[in-house]
Motif scaffolding. Structure first.
Motif, PDB file in Angstrom:
ATOM      1  N   SER A   1      -0.128  -6.709  10.350  1.00 40.24           N
ATOM      2  CA  SER A   1      -1.103  -6.805   9.188  1.00 40.24           C
ATOM      3  C   SER A   1      -2.135  -5.790   8.944  1.00 40.24           C
ATOM      4  N   GLY A   2      -2.388  -5.030   9.977  1.00 39.30           N
ATOM      5  CA  GLY A   2      -3.300  -3.815   9.916  1.00 39.30           C
ATOM      6  C   GLY A   2      -2.766  -2.596   8.972  1.00 39.30           C
ATOM      7  N   LEU A   3      -1.597  -2.478   9.102  1.00 37.86           N
ATOM      8  CA  LEU A   3      -0.974  -1.174   8.673  1.00 37.86           C
ATOM      9  C   LEU A   3      -1.503  -0.974   7.265  1.00 37.86           C
ATOM     10  N   ARG A   4      -1.753  -1.603   6.298  1.00 35.80           N
ATOM     11  CA  ARG A   4      -2.421  -1.403   5.064  1.00 35.80           C
ATOM     12  C   ARG A   4      -3.893  -0.737   5.094  1.00 35.80           C
ATOM     13  N   ASP A   5      -4.522  -1.358   6.086  1.00 38.22           N
ATOM     14  CA  ASP A   5      -5.948  -0.801   6.065  1.00 38.22           C
ATOM     15  C   ASP A   5      -5.905   0.316   6.945  1.00 38.22           C
ATOM     16  N   ARG A   6      -5.058   0.565   7.896  1.00 36.85           N
ATOM     17  CA  ARG A   6      -5.226   1.797   8.473  1.00 36.85           C
ATOM     18  C   ARG A   6      -4.589   2.961   7.488  1.00 36.85           C
ATOM     19  N   ALA A   7      -3.720   2.494   6.806  1.00 36.93           N
ATOM     20  CA  ALA A   7      -3.052   3.570   5.870  1.00 36.93           C
ATOM     21  C   ALA A   7      -4.183   3.842   4.696  1.00 36.93           C
ATOM     22  N   LYS A   8      -4.929   2.962   4.262  1.00 42.96           N
ATOM     23  CA  LYS A   8      -6.127   3.348   3.182  1.00 42.96           C
ATOM     24  C   LYS A   8      -7.075   4.343   4.124  1.00 42.96           C
ATOM     25  N   ASN A   9      -7.343   3.835   5.522  1.00 43.95           N
ATOM     26  CA  ASN A   9      -8.335   4.820   5.968  1.00 43.95           C
ATOM     27  C   ASN A   9      -7.810   6.214   6.173  1.00 43.95           C
ATOM     28  N   THR A  10      -6.461   6.340   6.552  1.00 35.58           N
ATOM     29  CA  THR A  10      -6.090   7.675   6.893  1.00 35.58           C
ATOM     30  C   THR A  10      -6.056   8.516   5.453  1.00 35.58           C
ATOM     31  N   ARG A  11      -5.822   7.672   4.637  1.00 36.46           N
ATOM     32  CA  ARG A  11      -5.573   8.466   2.844  1.00 36.46           C
ATOM     33  C   ARG A  11      -7.052   9.146   2.771  1.00 36.46           C
TER      34      ARG A  11
ATOM     35  N   ARG B   1     -12.801   8.937  -6.384  1.00 38.46           N
ATOM     36  CA  ARG B   1     -11.891   9.502  -5.241  1.00 38.46           C
ATOM     37  C   ARG B   1     -10.882   8.648  -4.845  1.00 38.46           C
ATOM     38  N   GLU B   2     -11.105   7.392  -4.492  1.00 37.34           N
ATOM     39  CA  GLU B   2     -10.097   6.382  -4.098  1.00 37.34           C
ATOM     40  C   GLU B   2      -8.800   6.600  -4.794  1.00 37.34           C
ATOM     41  N   VAL B   3      -8.645   6.748  -6.162  1.00 40.18           N
ATOM     42  CA  VAL B   3      -7.642   6.679  -7.024  1.00 40.18           C
ATOM     43  C   VAL B   3      -6.773   7.935  -6.393  1.00 40.18           C
ATOM     44  N   LEU B   4      -7.259   8.695  -5.764  1.00 41.97           N
ATOM     45  CA  LEU B   4      -6.327   9.864  -5.259  1.00 41.97           C
ATOM     46  C   LEU B   4      -5.621   9.401  -3.871  1.00 41.97           C
ATOM     47  N   ALA B   5      -5.882   8.177  -3.412  1.00 40.73           N
ATOM     48  CA  ALA B   5      -5.193   7.674  -2.430  1.00 40.73           C
ATOM     49  C   ALA B   5      -3.703   6.859  -2.847  1.00 40.73           C
ATOM     50  N   CYS B   6      -3.525   6.878  -3.813  1.00 37.49           N
ATOM     51  CA  CYS B   6      -2.481   6.244  -4.562  1.00 37.49           C
ATOM     52  C   CYS B   6      -1.083   7.015  -4.126  1.00 37.49           C
ATOM     53  N   ILE B   7      -0.113   6.339  -3.735  1.00 37.81           N
ATOM     54  CA  ILE B   7       1.190   7.060  -3.022  1.00 37.81           C
ATOM     55  C   ILE B   7       2.225   6.663  -4.276  1.00 37.81           C
ATOM     56  N   ARG B   8       1.851   6.445  -5.589  1.00 42.46           N
ATOM     57  CA  ARG B   8       2.782   6.164  -6.843  1.00 42.46           C
ATOM     58  C   ARG B   8       3.924   5.285  -6.330  1.00 42.46           C
ATOM     59  N   CYS B   9       3.594   3.984  -5.652  1.00 43.00           N
ATOM     60  CA  CYS B   9       4.798   3.174  -5.181  1.00 43.00           C
ATOM     61  C   CYS B   9       5.152   2.217  -6.770  1.00 43.00           C
TER      62      CYS B   9
ATOM     63  N   CYS C   1      -8.049  -8.754 -13.660  1.00 37.78           N
ATOM     64  CA  CYS C   1      -7.878  -9.933 -12.970  1.00 37.78           C
ATOM     65  C   CYS C   1      -7.672  -9.781 -11.270  1.00 37.78           C
ATOM     66  N   GLY C   2      -7.588  -8.561 -10.811  1.00 40.36           N
ATOM     67  CA  GLY C   2      -7.714  -8.058  -9.449  1.00 40.36           C
ATOM     68  C   GLY C   2      -6.300  -8.178  -8.636  1.00 40.36           C
ATOM     69  N   ALA C   3      -5.132  -8.464  -9.461  1.00 41.84           N
ATOM     70  CA  ALA C   3      -3.959  -8.653  -8.817  1.00 41.84           C
ATOM     71  C   ALA C   3      -3.535  -7.224  -8.185  1.00 41.84           C
ATOM     72  N   CYS C   4      -3.774  -6.283  -8.945  1.00 41.18           N
ATOM     73  CA  CYS C   4      -3.264  -4.724  -8.582  1.00 41.18           C
ATOM     74  C   CYS C   4      -4.105  -4.342  -7.254  1.00 41.18           C
ATOM     75  N   LEU C   5      -5.025  -4.868  -6.956  1.00 44.30           N
ATOM     76  CA  LEU C   5      -5.842  -4.483  -5.680  1.00 44.30           C
ATOM     77  C   LEU C   5      -5.166  -5.292  -4.800  1.00 44.30           C
ATOM     78  N   ASP C   6      -4.593  -6.485  -5.095  1.00 42.45           N
ATOM     79  CA  ASP C   6      -4.113  -7.486  -3.941  1.00 42.45           C
ATOM     80  C   ASP C   6      -2.625  -6.843  -3.636  1.00 42.45           C
ATOM     81  N   ILE C   7      -2.121  -6.235  -4.515  1.00 40.01           N
ATOM     82  CA  ILE C   7      -0.556  -5.913  -4.264  1.00 40.01           C
ATOM     83  C   ILE C   7      -0.703  -4.544  -3.672  1.00 40.01           C
ATOM     84  N   CYS C   8      -1.786  -3.671  -3.836  1.00 41.44           N
ATOM     85  CA  CYS C   8      -1.548  -2.161  -3.565  1.00 41.44           C
ATOM     86  C   CYS C   8      -1.508  -2.170  -2.037  1.00 41.44           C
ATOM     87  N   PRO C   9      -0.359  -1.149  -1.565  1.00 35.03           N
ATOM     88  CA  PRO C   9       0.017  -1.105  -0.239  1.00 35.03           C
ATOM     89  C   PRO C   9      -1.196  -0.461   0.397  1.00 35.03           C
ATOM     90  N   VAL C  10      -2.054   0.462  -0.447  1.00 28.91           N
ATOM     91  CA  VAL C  10      -3.261   1.252   0.240  1.00 28.91           C
ATOM     92  C   VAL C  10      -4.518   0.713  -0.281  1.00 28.91           C
TER      93      VAL C  10
END
Ligand code: SF4
Length: 487
Positions: free
Chosen positions: A47-57, A307-315, A365-374
């Protein structure tokens, strides 16, 4: 390079809403992939993978200069060339120079949004170079002379029988009208010899790895492997943010990319490319070029709000859940980048005023934040963009988007601050609206400039008695529901 010419958001959105075929496909997409991804994240063992990925990005973005120079060093060590392109024009000119130097007549491509962003296809065709898309979806778009409407499924706006008719017409193959046979087989039999004979292969880059000097490319069709290994020259295009510092970071991102995009633990093919073919290698290009494209990204990098938008991995996962994209489809976004992420990236890359409708069109609505892998906070950035449109911003060369609207809100703010004046205005408004609208509670037509408000929604009519007075009547003067003295 944008797709705006002669088109606008409202018209394209209306066309999308009226397109039954698109509506069916979007519903299916969102039911399967949107809901599927949410369930996937909820049941993830790590469950921590997404948070770790966001941090590394975010860490990689903070050290991007160092990470990119390590990447360039390692690609060059393997015999490849790296070119840093400041603008879209720089990137296109570099590709044309490489093509001219190698007497390129035919180019085969794999799906690349960056190539659409810089307008590479048109430039290659302008130099009499034949360009062929090898991804099935992109190939269909190319045959139809159309534009992609989804990150992962570019031709989602066309159904099977429309594609069958297109193949019949353009490839001269006889297909059953309603149940065309295997479309990928038709494409492969047409394209295979082109892939074998092509002089240059052009790909995007899903994620580059600085530590290894390799770029990775995922596909389910196997076309990318052929594009990167058969032609003499391989040119890979990447936005400067699409890099991971280490193999470990890279692995986590790759996993999230395929899960977010297609609910797959790993895609059918993962190709690693970089450097030229070495003695003894069975295949591979004689020349490898990595074009690292800025085109406005360093400005985004330099602004902490975006800056955060550059963390996008275009999934593309945010498209699969967004209620706005889910109704209007991708063409309305007038950019290779659609959906909620496109509503943030396109204004930043191509002009906030020019793409103002995108910033205002999303529902927050915030759904994009909930689904985003990072876990990219797109709603926050949409609000930042709207703030710039409301007040203007020199750094982003943004002017107030709608001066009339700004004036109305200013007057409203002044009058609401002066309580008695506001109440008097409401009272006058209530009596003035009565001859026009009677006692209706929702107004569908407003006169003059206010007409635009009712084009897409109703306007609640002014109540005879203000809420504050009704509240006081019910709960007593000077007291709130919780018994605290009202200021
Ligand atoms: S913003 Fe997040 S969900 Fe949307 S494409 Fe980028 S990584 Fe995927």
């Amino acid at each position: 390079m944008t797709l705006q010419a002669g088109r606008n958001y409202r018209e394209e959105a209306s066309k999308g809403l009226d397109n039954d075929c698109l509506q069916k496909s979007l519903k299916k997409l969102q039911n399967n992939f949107g809901k599927g991804a949410m369930e996937y994240w909820a049941s993830m063992t790590d469950s921590g993978l997404r948070d770790r990925a966001k941090n590394t990005r975010m860490e990689t973005l903070a050290n991007l200069d160092v990470v990119l120079s390590t990447l360039a060093e390692n690609v060059e060590k393997a015999g490849g060339h790296v070119y840093f392109a400041k603008t879209a024009e720089d990137a296109v000119n570099y590709c044309l120079r490489v093509a001219a130097k190698n007497d390129v007549e035919t180019v085969v491509k794999s799906k690349s949004m960056t190539s659409a962003e810089i307008g590479l296809d048109a430039a290659l065709k302008g130099s009499d170079i034949e360009v062929l898309e090898t991804d099935l979806g992109e190939y269909i778009i190319q045959l139809a002379e159309d534009q992609a409407s989804h990150t992962i499924a570019p031709c989602i706006h066309l159904n099977r029988s429309q594609i069958g008719r297109l193949f019949e017409e353009k490839l001269a193959v006889a297909l059953h009208r309603r149940y065309p046979p295997n479309l990928p087989d038709c494409q492969k039999s047409t394209l295979r010899h082109k892939m074998l004979d092509a002089d240059m292969g052009i790909t995007g880059c899903n994620i580059a790895c600085a530590e290894t000097g390799r770029i990775s490319l995922v596909s389910n069709e196997g076309n990318i492997r052929m594009v990167t290994t058969m032609p003499r020259v391989h040119v890979a295009l990447m936005g400067l943010e699409r890099v991971a510092a280490t193999m470990e970071d890279h692995q986590g991102l790759l996993q999230l990319l395929t899960q977010g995009a297609a609910l797959q633990k790993l895609s059918t093919y993962v190709s690693f490319a970089g450097g030229k073919r070495l003695a003894g290698d069975p295949d591979g290009p004689e020349e490898f070029h990595l074009v690292v494209i800025d085109n406005g990204r360093s400005k985004i990098l330099g602004d902490n709000a975006f800056r955060e938008v550059l963390a996008c991995i275009r999934c593309g996962a945010c498209l699969n859940i967004c209620p706005v994209y889910g109704r209007i489809g991708g063409h309305a976004y007038l950019s290779p980048y659609s959906g909620p992420v496109g509503a943030v990236v396109s204004p930043l890359l191509f002009g906030i005023n020019q793409y103002a409708d995108l910033c205002k069109g999303e529902s927050l609505c915030g759904a994009c934040l909930d689904i985003c892998p990072v876990k990219i906070d797109l709603p926050r950035m949409l609000l930042e963009l709207r703030y710039k449109l409301a007040y203007g911003d020199r750094k982003w060369q943004t002017r107030k988007h709608d001066r009339g609207e700004a004036l109305v809100f200013k007057l409203w703010r002044i009058s609401i601050a002066a309580g008695p004046l506001y109440r008097l205005a409401l009272r006058c408004g209530y009596w003035m609206q009565r001859p026009l609208f009677g006692r209706k509670s929702l107004l569908s037509i407003l006169p003059g400039p206010a007409k635009r408000w009712c084009a897409d929604r109703d306007m609640p009519s002014l109540a005879g008695e203000p809420f504050s007075r009704r509240w006081k009547k019910r709960h007593g003067k000077g007291r709130t529901q919780h018994g605290v003295k009202d200021g």
